[in-house]
Design an enzyme around this catalytic site. Structure first.
Site, PDB file in Angstrom:
ATOM      1  N   SER A 156      18.684  -0.856  17.678  1.00  0.00           N
ATOM      2  CA  SER A 156      19.391  -0.395  18.867  1.00  0.00           C
ATOM      3  C   SER A 156      20.897  -0.452  18.635  1.00  0.00           C
ATOM      4  CB  SER A 156      19.034  -1.269  20.072  1.00  0.00           C
ATOM      5  OG  SER A 156      19.865  -0.961  21.183  1.00  0.00           O
ATOM      6  N   TYR A 212      18.134  -9.463  23.648  1.00  0.00           N
ATOM      7  CA  TYR A 212      17.606  -8.326  22.889  1.00  0.00           C
ATOM      8  C   TYR A 212      18.676  -7.791  21.940  1.00  0.00           C
ATOM      9  CZ  TYR A 212      15.772  -3.594  22.058  1.00  0.00           C
ATOM     10  OH  TYR A 212      15.328  -2.428  21.477  1.00  0.00           O
TER      11      TYR A 212
END
Length: 293
Positions: A156, A212
């Site tokens: 990401s 995350y």
């Protein structure tokens, strides 16, 4: 931040065969399932892995019902070393090795607009340590032929360096020459310590989906170390940020489908050997790369 557009072909040049073995983690749903299907449609032998035996079997049956018989299932929890060792033994016995690994399995316990770190340790273990330990276990099994073995870590842009302002982490991550697994683990442990002491919000960690994001910071950095270690030695290592994708993690919201994200991943993983880079970060649904992961 400079991005460079790649001159990739609109269609893939076939270099693989039914003997090319690809392992996809988190393959029972979302991007993982779509990528397993895509690989199978293209004629590779695909190993779908996930934690839940019944969901994995159901996914395999749905693919075989579509005439895709070149798919296999192995139950794998990336946090369980016994499971990982079992996969290694099975792959060696059943196929003699593998050619492609896509580390797709990941978790987030936050809703879209939430930022809790209640499950930070589990998130880090699953998204950073899981792919790392699995990759290290599988490295001896990669068949380093002229086609080059390939590792793609689904990551990401939340884990890019510009999201980190913690001075210690930035200094260590930006030191390309001395970046190591030990330094990355130090950064990860520093974050978890800040979570445990309740100061994480003030210590310069990413502001969005913090746990995350930090797990992806670690994964991106590990990918850089691994790419450097195997540069010119028959293994390519890259990362992909598929963008805001419609999956369970995003509660079905997003700008594009899991099938679209899988198409991106396949285009990268299946590049011809002469056009295959290493140590690069692909972002969103266009063939861009960032100079440093």
């Amino acid at each position: 931040m400079a991005f460079k557009e790649l001159n990739e072909p609109s269609s893939l040049t076939r270099w693989w065969s039914e003997n090319t073995v690809a392992v996809v983690t988190g393959g029972n749903r979302g991007i993982g399932f779509s990528l397993v299907k895509k690989f199978a449609e293209l004629g590779l032998t695909v190993i779908l892995t996930c934690r839940d035996d019944s969901k994995g079997q159901e996914a395999i049956e749905s693919l075989k019902a579509q005439g895709l018989n070149n798919v296999h299932f192995f139950r794998l929890d990336v946090m369980d070393t016994a499971c990982i060792n079992g996969l290694v033994s099975w792959l060696k016995q059943a196929f003699g090795g593998l050619d492609i690994l896509v580390n797709n399995a990941a978790v987030s316990f936050n809703e879209i607009n939430e930022n809790s770190v209640q499950y930070a340790e589990t998130t880090i273990k699953t998204n950073y340590y899981g792919p790392k330990i699995l990759t290290e276990a599988l490295l001896p099994l990669f068949r380093r032929s002229e086609s080059i073995s390939r590792i793609l870590n689904v990551s990401s842009r939340l884990g890019l360096l510009n999201k980190v302002s913690n001075p210690v982490a930035r200094q260590l991550l930006e030191d390309e020459e001395r970046l190591s697994e030990e330094r990355i683990d130090f950064i990860i442990n520093r974050f978890l310590e800040d979570v445990n002491t309740g100061v994480w919000e003030d210590e310069g960690w990413p502001k969005v989906w913090t746990d995350y994001a930090v797990s992806k910071v670690g994964l991106n950095a590990y990918s850089r170390v691994l790419a450097k270690r195997y540069d010119g030695l028959g293994i390519s290592v890259n990362c992909l940020c598929p963008g805001f994708t419609q999956t369970g993690m995003t509660a079905g919201t997003g700008n594009h489908s899991a099938d679209s994200a899988a198409e991106m991943a396949a285009q990268i993983v299946l590049l011809p050997p002469e056009k295959l880079p290493t140590g690069k970060f692909y972002i969103k649904n266009k063939p861009f790369l960032y100079s440093k992961i």
